[in-house]
Design a protein around this motif. Structure first.
Motif, PDB file in Angstrom:
ATOM      1  N   ALA A  24       0.814  -1.216   0.000  1.00  0.00           N
ATOM      2  CA  ALA A  24       0.000   0.000   0.000  1.00  0.00           C
ATOM      3  C   ALA A  24       0.845   1.262   0.000  1.00  0.00           C
ATOM      4  CB  ALA A  24      -0.912   0.012   1.224  1.00  0.00           C
ATOM      5  N   HIS A  25       2.187   1.136   0.108  1.00  0.00           N
ATOM      6  CA  HIS A  25       3.106   2.281   0.166  1.00  0.00           C
ATOM      7  C   HIS A  25       2.789   3.201   1.343  1.00  0.00           C
ATOM      8  CE1 HIS A  25       4.971   1.119  -3.576  1.00  0.00           C
ATOM      9  NE2 HIS A  25       3.810   1.142  -4.196  1.00  0.00           N
ATOM     10  N   VAL A  26       2.548   2.593   2.507  1.00  0.00           N
ATOM     11  CA  VAL A  26       2.329   3.391   3.720  1.00  0.00           C
ATOM     12  C   VAL A  26       3.587   4.215   4.000  1.00  0.00           C
ATOM     13  CG1 VAL A  26       1.935   3.288   6.216  1.00  0.00           C
ATOM     14  CG2 VAL A  26       0.758   1.675   4.690  1.00  0.00           C
ATOM     15  N   PRO A  27       3.483   5.545   4.182  1.00  0.00           N
ATOM     16  CA  PRO A  27       4.661   6.337   4.544  1.00  0.00           C
ATOM     17  C   PRO A  27       5.338   5.742   5.775  1.00  0.00           C
ATOM     18  CG  PRO A  27       2.826   7.774   3.982  1.00  0.00           C
ATOM     19  CD  PRO A  27       2.278   6.374   4.023  1.00  0.00           C
ATOM     20  N   TRP A  28       6.682   5.549   5.728  1.00  0.00           N
ATOM     21  CA  TRP A  28       7.299   4.567   6.603  1.00  0.00           C
ATOM     22  C   TRP A  28       8.367   5.072   7.557  1.00  0.00           C
ATOM     23  CZ3 TRP A  28      12.466   4.621   5.406  1.00  0.00           C
ATOM     24  CH2 TRP A  28      12.801   5.132   4.149  1.00  0.00           C
ATOM     25  N   VAL A  29       9.055   6.185   7.274  1.00  0.00           N
ATOM     26  CA  VAL A  29      10.281   6.495   8.017  1.00  0.00           C
ATOM     27  C   VAL A  29      10.035   6.658   9.509  1.00  0.00           C
ATOM     28  CG1 VAL A  29      11.973   8.324   8.417  1.00  0.00           C
ATOM     29  CG2 VAL A  29      11.691   7.382   6.152  1.00  0.00           C
ATOM     30  N   THR A  30       9.091   7.511   9.884  1.00  0.00           N
ATOM     31  CA  THR A  30       8.889   7.808  11.302  1.00  0.00           C
ATOM     32  C   THR A  30       8.356   6.590  12.050  1.00  0.00           C
ATOM     33  OG1 THR A  30       8.516  10.124  10.742  1.00  0.00           O
ATOM     34  CG2 THR A  30       7.802   9.405  12.909  1.00  0.00           C
ATOM     35  N   SER A  31       7.540   5.789  11.405  1.00  0.00           N
ATOM     36  CA  SER A  31       7.106   4.540  12.034  1.00  0.00           C
ATOM     37  C   SER A  31       8.292   3.611  12.267  1.00  0.00           C
ATOM     38  CB  SER A  31       6.062   3.834  11.155  1.00  0.00           C
ATOM     39  OG  SER A  31       4.889   4.598  11.060  1.00  0.00           O
ATOM     40  N   GLY A  32       9.210   3.586  11.296  1.00  0.00           N
ATOM     41  CA  GLY A  32      10.367   2.713  11.420  1.00  0.00           C
ATOM     42  C   GLY A  32      11.271   3.101  12.571  1.00  0.00           C
ATOM     43  N   THR A  33      11.559   4.405  12.721  1.00  0.00           N
ATOM     44  CA  THR A  33      12.418   4.829  13.824  1.00  0.00           C
ATOM     45  C   THR A  33      11.727   4.610  15.165  1.00  0.00           C
ATOM     46  OG1 THR A  33      11.656   7.124  13.572  1.00  0.00           O
ATOM     47  CG2 THR A  33      13.678   6.501  12.429  1.00  0.00           C
ATOM     48  N   THR A  34      10.428   4.874  15.224  1.00  0.00           N
ATOM     49  CA  THR A  34       9.693   4.656  16.468  1.00  0.00           C
ATOM     50  C   THR A  34       9.737   3.189  16.871  1.00  0.00           C
ATOM     51  OG1 THR A  34       8.209   6.503  15.964  1.00  0.00           O
ATOM     52  CG2 THR A  34       7.463   4.928  17.618  1.00  0.00           C
ATOM     53  N   ALA A  35       9.552   2.301  15.899  1.00  0.00           N
ATOM     54  CA  ALA A  35       9.559   0.865  16.196  1.00  0.00           C
ATOM     55  C   ALA A  35      10.898   0.413  16.763  1.00  0.00           C
ATOM     56  CB  ALA A  35       9.237   0.079  14.928  1.00  0.00           C
ATOM     57  N   MET A  36      12.003   0.975  16.246  1.00  0.00           N
ATOM     58  CA  MET A  36      13.322   0.589  16.750  1.00  0.00           C
ATOM     59  C   MET A  36      13.550   1.086  18.172  1.00  0.00           C
ATOM     60  SD  MET A  36      16.020   0.906  13.591  1.00  0.00           S
ATOM     61  CE  MET A  36      15.464   2.458  12.907  1.00  0.00           C
ATOM     62  N   ARG A  51       5.703  10.025  18.470  1.00  0.00           N
ATOM     63  CA  ARG A  51       6.656   9.373  17.568  1.00  0.00           C
ATOM     64  C   ARG A  51       8.078   9.681  18.034  1.00  0.00           C
ATOM     65  NH1 ARG A  51       1.885  11.837  15.905  1.00  0.00           N
ATOM     66  NH2 ARG A  51       3.125  13.500  14.950  1.00  0.00           N
ATOM     67  N   LEU A  52       9.002   8.809  17.688  1.00  0.00           N
ATOM     68  CA  LEU A  52      10.375   8.875  18.180  1.00  0.00           C
ATOM     69  C   LEU A  52      11.343   8.871  17.000  1.00  0.00           C
ATOM     70  CD1 LEU A  52       9.948   6.014  20.838  1.00  0.00           C
ATOM     71  CD2 LEU A  52       9.458   8.447  21.153  1.00  0.00           C
ATOM     72  N   CYS A  53      12.417   9.670  17.093  1.00  0.00           N
ATOM     73  CA  CYS A  53      13.411   9.729  16.028  1.00  0.00           C
ATOM     74  C   CYS A  53      14.802   9.478  16.595  1.00  0.00           C
ATOM     75  CB  CYS A  53      13.355  11.066  15.294  1.00  0.00           C
ATOM     76  SG  CYS A  53      13.554  12.522  16.350  1.00  0.00           S
ATOM     77  N   LEU A  54      15.760   9.254  15.694  1.00  0.00           N
ATOM     78  CA  LEU A  54      17.115   8.869  16.071  1.00  0.00           C
ATOM     79  C   LEU A  54      18.055  10.069  16.046  1.00  0.00           C
ATOM     80  CD1 LEU A  54      17.334   5.661  13.847  1.00  0.00           C
ATOM     81  CD2 LEU A  54      16.987   5.706  16.318  1.00  0.00           C
ATOM     82  N   GLY A  55      18.722  10.312  17.162  1.00  0.00           N
ATOM     83  CA  GLY A  55      19.701  11.391  17.254  1.00  0.00           C
ATOM     84  C   GLY A  55      21.099  10.831  17.370  1.00  0.00           C
ATOM     85  N   TYR A  56      21.669  10.374  16.255  1.00  0.00           N
ATOM     86  CA  TYR A  56      22.970   9.711  16.239  1.00  0.00           C
ATOM     87  C   TYR A  56      24.057  10.576  15.584  1.00  0.00           C
ATOM     88  CZ  TYR A  56      20.603   5.163  17.074  1.00  0.00           C
ATOM     89  OH  TYR A  56      19.886   4.121  17.582  1.00  0.00           O
ATOM     90  N   THR A  57      23.919  10.765  14.262  1.00  0.00           N
ATOM     91  CA  THR A  57      25.007  11.304  13.441  1.00  0.00           C
ATOM     92  C   THR A  57      25.283  12.769  13.770  1.00  0.00           C
ATOM     93  OG1 THR A  57      24.352   9.818  11.660  1.00  0.00           O
ATOM     94  CG2 THR A  57      25.819  11.621  11.078  1.00  0.00           C
ATOM     95  N   GLU A  58      26.563  13.128  13.751  1.00  0.00           N
ATOM     96  CA  GLU A  58      26.969  14.510  13.984  1.00  0.00           C
ATOM     97  C   GLU A  58      27.659  15.062  12.731  1.00  0.00           C
ATOM     98  OE1 GLU A  58      27.404  14.319  18.812  1.00  0.00           O
ATOM     99  OE2 GLU A  58      29.172  14.790  17.622  1.00  0.00           O
TER     100      GLU A  58
END
Length: 394
Positions: A83-95, A122-129
């Protein structure tokens, strides 16, 4: 590897039919158009609907009374991609949610998890500098304790989804004098805290990511995940998941690669190129009538199928490299009109190959570069030892 087809029983078939119908009604052409325009790879209305219908809790809370069975989870993943569900933010939250459950304080879990499952958080990743590259352990963002709070200063690049999220899973340096893997502390930082500034960045494929600045951001100690200077333990699980360096499921139903969702765009481009090649032009000639076109399309399909079947971290490399290799081939086969983007009159395949071409370089960077992954395979799978980056002796 077992390629046999899983036979669905009546309950699983009913679940698939319901999920397909629900997602087809939810992910409309308007949702997809808006997602292309914003580059967010997220739609709040869709995400909230998934939460309200209980799908997020079923997917992300394995101990839930209504949690997916293994087969239902596999069906759900396939249907979301279809269905091409928009995915990025769901993916980071799941991790991240797994680390919050495992390392979060009771107060934070009570504050965050119910709203994660409802879709409101929703949750996002704060890694790269900016100067850090792929090695997140070289973190320079500082967190200094001040009583029962921490003061955070620094910046993070490529914090994708931050403008649509409420918390960031932030890696900080709490002891600059210690070895890099023993100087890290993880926090779940509220993004509405004073001193947090989010600035958008557009990538070459049209996606939006962010640079986030942290200026004297005060965070209560309750938002710390795990032990002080023990952040590497906390970050390893979601980091391994992002890399695809996870053990295969014994039933064989797990995704073969962490980037399988993104690979769906590559598969769609191949399918559209093949379909376009069979349409006759005004002179009655079809592209597929040229034997070289048939050969090249066949090679693209073979490469695609092989990469889709590669497991874990191998699939992560194979998918990204395959998209880099076949996207130019598809555009060359389709001709000049393949350079037109989606929604443009005259586009050969509604921009499918053009998007794959622009996305391919980033596919080999997201979550770590292909070079890093190849080194990981060499070191940890093939036992070839650590890479030697010292200058060559003359």
């Amino acid at each position: 590897m077992d390629f046999s087809r899983v036979q669905l029983d009546d309950d699983d078939q009913k679940f698939q039919d319901e999920a397909r119908r629900f997602l087809s009604e939810l992910v409309t052409e308007e949702v997809l158009r808006r997602d292309r325009e914003t580059g967010d790879n997220f739609d709040e209305g869709v995400h909230l609907a998934l939460g309200a219908s209980g799908y997020l809790e079923r997917e992300w809370k394995p101990r839930s009374e209504h949690a997916f069975t293994r087969i239902q989870r596999r069906i759900w993943d396939l249907e979301k991609r279809r269905a091409h569900v928009p995915w990025v933010t769901s993916g980071t939250t799941a991790m991240i949610v797994k680390s919050v459950e495992k390392f979060g304080s009771p107060e934070v879990k009570d504050e965050v998890l119910p709203r994660v499952y409802s879709g409101h958080v929703r949750l996002c990743l704060g890694y790269t500098e900016p100067d850090g590259g792929s090695d997140v352990a070289t973190c320079k963002t500082r967190a200094v304790r001040d009583g029962d709070q921490w003061v955070i200063n620094g910046s993070k690049m490529f914090t994708t989804g931050a403008h649509n999220c409420q918390y960031v899973f932030l890696i900080t340096n709490t002891d600059p004098s210690a070895p890099k893997h023993k100087s890290l502390t993880m926090f779940l930082v509220p993004l509405d805290a004073p001193g947090v500034e989010i600035q958008g960045i557009r990538t070459v494929d049209g996606d939006r990511t962010n640079i986030v600045y942290y200026s004297d951001v005060r965070v209560p100690d309750k938002y710390r995940l795990g032990e002080v200077n023990g952040g590497w333990t906390v970050v390893r699980e979601p980091l391994d998941a992002e890399h695809g360096a996870v053990d295969a499921a014994v039933d064989g139903l797990a995704d073969v690669s962490i980037m399988m969702h993104q690979a769906g765009f590559m598969a769609a481009a191949v399918d559209k190129a093949a379909a376009t090649s069979t349409v006759a032009n005004p002179n009655g000639r079809r592209l597929i009538d040229d034997g070289a076109v048939g050969y090249r399309l066949g090679r693209c399909v073979a490469r695609l199928e092989a990469s889709l079947s590669a497991p874990s971290i191998f699939g992560r490399v194979a998918l990204a490299q395959t998209m880099r290799d076949i996207a130019p081939d598809l555009m060359d086969i389709l001709g000049a009109a393949s350079a037109l983007p989606s929604g443009t009159d005259g586009a050969a395949d509604d921009g499918a190959a053009e998007y794959a071409y622009r996305f391919a370089p980033l596919f080999g960077i997201y979550g770590g570069t292909l070079e890093v992954f190849r080194n990981m395979i060499a070191q940890y799978v093939l036992g070839l030892g650590k890479p030697n980056y010292s200058p060559a002796k003359t």
